[in-house]
Write a protein that holds these residues in place. Structure first.
Motif, PDB file in Angstrom:
ATOM      1  N   ILE A   1      84.581  48.350 154.064  1.00  0.00           N
ATOM      2  CA  ILE A   1      84.873  49.640 153.429  1.00  0.00           C
ATOM      3  C   ILE A   1      83.572  50.410 153.205  1.00  0.00           C
ATOM      4  CG2 ILE A   1      85.888  50.834 151.454  1.00  0.00           C
ATOM      5  CD1 ILE A   1      87.609  48.366 150.920  1.00  0.00           C
TER       6      ILE A   1
ATOM      7  N   VAL B   1      81.772  45.940 150.987  1.00  0.00           N
ATOM      8  CA  VAL B   1      81.578  47.358 150.732  1.00  0.00           C
ATOM      9  C   VAL B   1      80.109  47.733 150.881  1.00  0.00           C
ATOM     10  CG1 VAL B   1      81.902  49.182 148.993  1.00  0.00           C
ATOM     11  CG2 VAL B   1      83.498  47.247 149.075  1.00  0.00           C
TER      12      VAL B   1
ATOM     13  N   GLU C   1      80.417  52.144 156.672  1.00  0.00           N
ATOM     14  CA  GLU C   1      81.344  51.088 157.095  1.00  0.00           C
ATOM     15  C   GLU C   1      80.831  50.314 158.308  1.00  0.00           C
ATOM     16  OE1 GLU C   1      85.812  50.675 158.898  1.00  0.00           O
ATOM     17  OE2 GLU C   1      85.523  52.285 157.439  1.00  0.00           O
TER      18      GLU C   1
ATOM     19  N   CYS D   1      81.584  53.166 151.295  1.00  0.00           N
ATOM     20  CA  CYS D   1      81.758  53.755 149.972  1.00  0.00           C
ATOM     21  C   CYS D   1      80.398  53.986 149.315  1.00  0.00           C
ATOM     22  CB  CYS D   1      82.602  52.808 149.109  1.00  0.00           C
ATOM     23  SG  CYS D   1      82.688  53.235 147.364  1.00  0.00           S
TER      24      CYS D   1
ATOM     25  N   GLN E   1      85.137  57.989 145.558  1.00  0.00           N
ATOM     26  CA  GLN E   1      85.005  57.026 146.664  1.00  0.00           C
ATOM     27  C   GLN E   1      85.288  55.597 146.186  1.00  0.00           C
ATOM     28  OE1 GLN E   1      81.681  57.357 149.383  1.00  0.00           O
ATOM     29  NE2 GLN E   1      81.477  59.565 149.032  1.00  0.00           N
TER      30      GLN E   1
ATOM     31  N   THR F   1      82.610  51.062 139.430  1.00  0.00           N
ATOM     32  CA  THR F   1      83.404  49.944 139.956  1.00  0.00           C
ATOM     33  C   THR F   1      84.086  49.171 138.830  1.00  0.00           C
ATOM     34  OG1 THR F   1      81.477  48.487 139.986  1.00  0.00           O
ATOM     35  CG2 THR F   1      81.997  49.630 142.041  1.00  0.00           C
TER      36      THR F   1
ATOM     37  N   ALA G   1      88.169  53.081 147.500  1.00  0.00           N
ATOM     38  CA  ALA G   1      87.793  51.760 148.020  1.00  0.00           C
ATOM     39  C   ALA G   1      88.577  50.644 147.340  1.00  0.00           C
ATOM     40  CB  ALA G   1      86.292  51.533 147.839  1.00  0.00           C
TER      41      ALA G   1
ATOM     42  N   THR H   1      79.862  44.752 146.601  1.00  0.00           N
ATOM     43  CA  THR H   1      79.135  45.956 147.025  1.00  0.00           C
ATOM     44  C   THR H   1      77.754  45.599 147.573  1.00  0.00           C
ATOM     45  OG1 THR H   1      78.067  46.459 144.890  1.00  0.00           O
ATOM     46  CG2 THR H   1      80.340  47.252 145.212  1.00  0.00           C
TER      47      THR H   1
ATOM     48  N   LYS I   1      92.195  50.794 148.508  1.00  0.00           N
ATOM     49  CA  LYS I   1      92.317  50.221 149.857  1.00  0.00           C
ATOM     50  C   LYS I   1      92.302  48.686 149.793  1.00  0.00           C
ATOM     51  CE  LYS I   1      90.393  50.284 154.493  1.00  0.00           C
ATOM     52  NZ  LYS I   1      89.562  50.885 155.514  1.00  0.00           N
ATOM     53  N   THR I   2      91.443  48.147 148.935  1.00  0.00           N
ATOM     54  CA  THR I   2      91.352  46.692 148.756  1.00  0.00           C
ATOM     55  C   THR I   2      92.676  46.122 148.263  1.00  0.00           C
ATOM     56  OG1 THR I   2      88.990  46.876 148.253  1.00  0.00           O
ATOM     57  CG2 THR I   2      90.089  44.853 147.544  1.00  0.00           C
TER      58      THR I   2
END
Length: 252
Positions: free
Chosen positions: A61, A37, A41, A63, A70, A122, A74, A13, A77-78
């Motif tokens: 990504i 991230v 984006e 986020c 969100q 996270t 994220a 991040t 998606k990863t």
């Protein structure tokens, strides 16, 4: 010695600039596929391009880490695009510096939301995968400011909170073969330290010189100085190290 991250997926991040960008590139050079991230984006184009040019693999990504929905999207998606999540680096951060009597509630809440709630979000989502696969490396970014820094009551409190959060997760997650450590940078030359110089009304070169002269090693840090330590914590070489906060500040 470069660490070997082949077959691993890293979620980093705050990867658009500064320390986060350097961490993403360093992990990718070791063979990790990286989910870079950041809030927007399109701000990640430079990071992704640098990784691709070095022969690595990365996706960008957008986020807001302070928003759980969100973060869930994220991480999903990863996993969908890169095949998993093995390394989590919580580097996203903002500063809203002011002396206490001038600090607004919003200044306080925003800094807490990004640093502390962001790390909570996270970690909560990523550890679902890590506990299942009995493997994970979490590296949280704290700061020398955790010990106190004038004009940073919010940031200092958040960065001290990261240390306690890290220690607790290490206790809870050790049985799942998940290592949780923190890195606490000192003065590192980044866009964020440049903005601090501007805020206090000092030329950034003078600001840097003052910081260097107060440092036993006689220089300020560079993002790679932090990325190298994060890479160590993210690697299997540090397999028996957990719950630690390592100060990387040139001896200040």
């Amino acid at each position: 010695m470069a660490h070997d991250f082949s077959g691993k997926v890293a979620f980093v991040t705050g990867a658009a600039q500064g320390i986060g960008k350097e961490i993403a590139i360093t992990l990718a050079k070791g063979g990790a596929a990286v989910a870079a991230v950041d809030l927007k984006e399109d701000s990640l184009a430079g990071t992704v391009e640098a990784i691709n040019l070095a022969g690595g693999k990365a996706i960008a990504i957008g986020c807001d880490v302070s928003k759980m929905d969100q973060v869930e999207a994220a991480v999903q998606k990863t996993v969908d695009e890169l095949g998993g999540i093995h390394i989590l680096v919580n580097n996203a951060g903002i500063i809203r510096d002011n002396l206490l009597f001038k600090m607004t509630e919003e200044d306080w809440d925003m800094v807490m939301a990004v640093h502390l709630r962001g790390a909570f979000n996270t970690c909560k989502v990523a550890t679902k995968y890590m506990t299942e696969q009995k493997y994970g490396k979490i590296v949280n970014l704290s700061s020398r400011s955790a010990l106190g820094n004038r004009g940073q009551a919010n940031y200092s409190a958040a960065k001290a909170g990261i240390i306690g959060f890290t220690s607790t997760l290490a206790l809870e997650l050790g049985k799942f073969n998940i290592n949780v450590n923190a890195v606490a940078p000192g003065y590192i030359e980044t866009p964020m330290t440049d903005s601090t110089a501007a805020r206090v009304g000092v030329d950034k070169e003078d600001f840097k010189k003052a910081a260097a002269s107060a440092t036993p090693l006689g220089r300020v840090g560079q993002p790679i100085d932090i990325a190298n330590v994060v890479a160590f914590f993210a690697s299997d070489e540090s397999g028996f190290v957990t719950g630690q906060t390592l100060h990387v500040n040139g001896g200040r």
